[in-house]
Design a protein around this motif. Sequence first.
Motif, PDB file in Angstrom:
ATOM      1  N   CYS A 212     -15.448   7.255  20.500  1.00  0.00           N
ATOM      2  CA  CYS A 212     -14.814   8.583  20.433  1.00  0.00           C
ATOM      3  C   CYS A 212     -13.383   8.535  20.936  1.00  0.00           C
ATOM      4  O   CYS A 212     -12.491   9.184  20.365  1.00  0.00           O
ATOM      5  CB  CYS A 212     -15.628   9.582  21.248  1.00  0.00           C
ATOM      6  SG  CYS A 212     -17.245   9.972  20.545  1.00  0.00           S
ATOM      7  N   MET A 213     -13.139   7.773  21.998  1.00  0.00           N
ATOM      8  CA  MET A 213     -11.780   7.646  22.522  1.00  0.00           C
ATOM      9  C   MET A 213     -10.859   6.965  21.517  1.00  0.00           C
ATOM     10  O   MET A 213      -9.698   7.362  21.341  1.00  0.00           O
ATOM     11  CB  MET A 213     -11.790   6.880  23.851  1.00  0.00           C
ATOM     12  CG  MET A 213     -12.318   7.680  25.024  1.00  0.00           C
ATOM     13  SD  MET A 213     -12.146   6.810  26.603  1.00  0.00           S
ATOM     14  CE  MET A 213     -13.650   5.828  26.630  1.00  0.00           C
ATOM     15  N   LEU A 214     -11.370   5.949  20.840  1.00  0.00           N
ATOM     16  CA  LEU A 214     -10.564   5.247  19.837  1.00  0.00           C
ATOM     17  C   LEU A 214     -10.247   6.161  18.657  1.00  0.00           C
ATOM     18  O   LEU A 214      -9.131   6.151  18.117  1.00  0.00           O
ATOM     19  CB  LEU A 214     -11.296   3.995  19.353  1.00  0.00           C
ATOM     20  CG  LEU A 214     -11.445   2.864  20.380  1.00  0.00           C
ATOM     21  CD1 LEU A 214     -12.288   1.729  19.802  1.00  0.00           C
ATOM     22  CD2 LEU A 214     -10.075   2.333  20.813  1.00  0.00           C
ATOM     23  N   ILE A 215     -11.225   6.979  18.253  1.00  0.00           N
ATOM     24  CA  ILE A 215     -11.017   7.892  17.124  1.00  0.00           C
ATOM     25  C   ILE A 215      -9.949   8.933  17.462  1.00  0.00           C
ATOM     26  O   ILE A 215      -9.033   9.192  16.665  1.00  0.00           O
ATOM     27  CB  ILE A 215     -12.337   8.573  16.729  1.00  0.00           C
ATOM     28  CG1 ILE A 215     -13.291   7.546  16.102  1.00  0.00           C
ATOM     29  CG2 ILE A 215     -12.082   9.709  15.744  1.00  0.00           C
ATOM     30  CD1 ILE A 215     -14.678   8.084  15.830  1.00  0.00           C
ATOM     31  N   ILE A 216     -10.033   9.531  18.647  1.00  0.00           N
ATOM     32  CA  ILE A 216      -9.043  10.552  18.999  1.00  0.00           C
ATOM     33  C   ILE A 216      -7.677   9.920  19.219  1.00  0.00           C
ATOM     34  O   ILE A 216      -6.640  10.534  18.901  1.00  0.00           O
ATOM     35  CB  ILE A 216      -9.503  11.361  20.246  1.00  0.00           C
ATOM     36  CG1 ILE A 216      -8.642  12.616  20.390  1.00  0.00           C
ATOM     37  CG2 ILE A 216      -9.449  10.521  21.504  1.00  0.00           C
ATOM     38  CD1 ILE A 216      -8.721  13.582  19.241  1.00  0.00           C
ATOM     39  N   ALA A 218      -6.498   7.349  17.570  1.00  0.00           N
ATOM     40  CA  ALA A 218      -5.969   7.131  16.223  1.00  0.00           C
ATOM     41  C   ALA A 218      -5.513   8.442  15.591  1.00  0.00           C
ATOM     42  O   ALA A 218      -4.464   8.507  14.937  1.00  0.00           O
ATOM     43  CB  ALA A 218      -7.031   6.463  15.352  1.00  0.00           C
ATOM     44  N   ALA A 219      -6.289   9.513  15.816  1.00  0.00           N
ATOM     45  CA  ALA A 219      -5.929  10.819  15.245  1.00  0.00           C
ATOM     46  C   ALA A 219      -4.616  11.329  15.824  1.00  0.00           C
ATOM     47  O   ALA A 219      -3.767  11.870  15.098  1.00  0.00           O
ATOM     48  CB  ALA A 219      -7.048  11.822  15.503  1.00  0.00           C
ATOM     49  N   LYS A 221      -2.250   9.478  17.098  1.00  0.00           N
ATOM     50  CA  LYS A 221      -1.153   8.568  16.778  1.00  0.00           C
ATOM     51  C   LYS A 221      -0.726   8.663  15.315  1.00  0.00           C
ATOM     52  O   LYS A 221       0.464   8.634  14.999  1.00  0.00           O
ATOM     53  CB  LYS A 221      -1.563   7.123  17.104  1.00  0.00           C
ATOM     54  CG  LYS A 221      -0.454   6.103  16.847  1.00  0.00           C
ATOM     55  CD  LYS A 221      -0.865   4.716  17.284  1.00  0.00           C
ATOM     56  CE  LYS A 221       0.210   3.686  16.986  1.00  0.00           C
ATOM     57  NZ  LYS A 221       1.482   3.961  17.677  1.00  0.00           N
ATOM     58  N   PHE A 222      -1.681   8.792  14.422  1.00  0.00           N
ATOM     59  CA  PHE A 222      -1.372   8.700  12.992  1.00  0.00           C
ATOM     60  C   PHE A 222      -1.375  10.047  12.267  1.00  0.00           C
ATOM     61  O   PHE A 222      -1.155  10.092  11.058  1.00  0.00           O
ATOM     62  CB  PHE A 222      -2.355   7.743  12.306  1.00  0.00           C
ATOM     63  CG  PHE A 222      -2.275   6.332  12.834  1.00  0.00           C
ATOM     64  CD1 PHE A 222      -1.172   5.535  12.585  1.00  0.00           C
ATOM     65  CD2 PHE A 222      -3.314   5.806  13.592  1.00  0.00           C
ATOM     66  CE1 PHE A 222      -1.098   4.239  13.073  1.00  0.00           C
ATOM     67  CE2 PHE A 222      -3.251   4.507  14.085  1.00  0.00           C
ATOM     68  CZ  PHE A 222      -2.133   3.723  13.822  1.00  0.00           C
ATOM     69  N   THR A 223      -1.677  11.126  12.980  1.00  0.00           N
ATOM     70  CA  THR A 223      -1.601  12.453  12.369  1.00  0.00           C
ATOM     71  C   THR A 223      -0.727  13.348  13.255  1.00  0.00           C
ATOM     72  O   THR A 223      -0.307  12.950  14.346  1.00  0.00           O
ATOM     73  CB  THR A 223      -2.997  13.099  12.220  1.00  0.00           C
ATOM     74  OG1 THR A 223      -3.481  13.485  13.516  1.00  0.00           O
ATOM     75  CG2 THR A 223      -3.977  12.127  11.581  1.00  0.00           C
ATOM     76  N   ASN A 224      -0.498  14.548  12.782  1.00  0.00           N
ATOM     77  CA  ASN A 224       0.306  15.517  13.537  1.00  0.00           C
ATOM     78  C   ASN A 224      -0.552  16.441  14.407  1.00  0.00           C
ATOM     79  O   ASN A 224      -0.063  17.467  14.874  1.00  0.00           O
ATOM     80  CB  ASN A 224       1.148  16.362  12.576  1.00  0.00           C
ATOM     81  CG  ASN A 224       2.235  15.549  11.898  1.00  0.00           C
ATOM     82  OD1 ASN A 224       2.807  14.644  12.500  1.00  0.00           O
ATOM     83  ND2 ASN A 224       2.517  15.856  10.639  1.00  0.00           N
ATOM     84  N   ASN A 305      -2.226  15.757  28.076  1.00  0.00           N
ATOM     85  CA  ASN A 305      -2.273  14.297  28.134  1.00  0.00           C
ATOM     86  C   ASN A 305      -3.733  13.890  27.990  1.00  0.00           C
ATOM     87  O   ASN A 305      -4.523  14.052  28.926  1.00  0.00           O
ATOM     88  CB  ASN A 305      -1.687  13.780  29.456  1.00  0.00           C
ATOM     89  CG  ASN A 305      -1.570  12.259  29.494  1.00  0.00           C
ATOM     90  OD1 ASN A 305      -2.470  11.532  29.072  1.00  0.00           O
ATOM     91  ND2 ASN A 305      -0.453  11.768  30.005  1.00  0.00           N
ATOM     92  N   MET A 306      -4.113  13.393  26.822  1.00  0.00           N
ATOM     93  CA  MET A 306      -5.506  13.063  26.557  1.00  0.00           C
ATOM     94  C   MET A 306      -6.011  11.956  27.469  1.00  0.00           C
ATOM     95  O   MET A 306      -7.150  12.011  27.960  1.00  0.00           O
ATOM     96  CB  MET A 306      -5.671  12.653  25.089  1.00  0.00           C
ATOM     97  CG  MET A 306      -7.114  12.490  24.655  1.00  0.00           C
ATOM     98  SD  MET A 306      -8.061  14.036  24.754  1.00  0.00           S
ATOM     99  CE  MET A 306      -7.372  14.939  23.378  1.00  0.00           C
TER     100      MET A 306
END
Length: 373
Positions: A212-216, A218-219, A221-224, A305-306
Amino acid sequence: MTTSTKTPVQAPPQRVKTGSLLSRLTRHQIFIPIAALLILVVFNLIADPSFFAISLDHNSAGNPVLSGYLITILDNASELVILAIGMTLVTAASGGQDISVGAAIAIGGSVVLRVLCGTDSRPEVLHAPIIVAFLVCCLVSMLFGAFNGVLVAYFKIQPMVATLILFTAGRSIAAWINNNELPIISDATFGYFGNFIPGIPIPTPVFIAIVCMLIIAAALKFTNLGLYTQSVGINAHSSRLNGIDPAFIKFITYVIMGLCVAVAGFIKVSRFSTINYSVVAKDIEMDAILAVALGGSALSGGKFNMTASILGAYVIQFLTTTLFKFNVVSSALPAYKAVVVILLVVLSAPVVRERLGILAKRFSPAKPAKEVG
């Protein structure tokens, strides 16, 4: 004929603009959760160094598993970490908190058991594949998240009031889904997701939390998603002028919160292969909100800050485990936690961090002038 030589003009000495390291650290959002974690570590090292011991034991099925307080913290914090991810986005976008996540976890867990058990509360075999139960749980939880999102984003209801509806009715809905029965699943494979997979000594929820941490990450970093969320939280009107739909951004954060609830609920029921509607995930919404506060995110919306929120979740679980370790009565546990957390939240306030930075500058040694040229 004589030639004159000109002496090169020396540039005036300039001071290197390097602030105190301590001053920069105290102003950073992640400073407070790191400081809190270090305090807990030092306290346990002094009180009982065996707190950090990790051993390889065997569970009831005879499989090798790692055990120790640190493993317990990593394991039990998994659901809280996942919820902190969704709570951070909801808080940043809407300037309020979702207090219904505990009740929503009960609903999600009840849906999982309903799909797997069907009408039989003690099935010999599962009535559906586990992945199907998980996907249905995700769908239902996201729908309830969308319900909260519509109330907040489109009906302009204050988030805590909007989510109070599900907070009040959620556990009753969960009980109704399974006809007020407490289903029990005997299939051992279902318990793998909340406990251990045979041959892997690390608890499965730890891996789920990492995914879940990796998914968020990536979200963001690569999306707005992160940019739009902060923009809406800081100034919704300006965001609208820049082509962002504030209502939709708020709505989508509540849907993401629902997805996080589904994962946490699935882990919860997998741990025990059953559910107790009245106590499952009780008060976990408060811990999730505290994790966000410890991470330094503005509870009124905007900047977040996630990483700090996730670390705050581990700090909360570290504190809880420490209090249990020293035999604090469970009924008094919230009071002890409240005192400590109030101190940490006050220290995480921007005005306090600013004062700490000024104090650090005052006591930091003066930097020598550095000449250029």
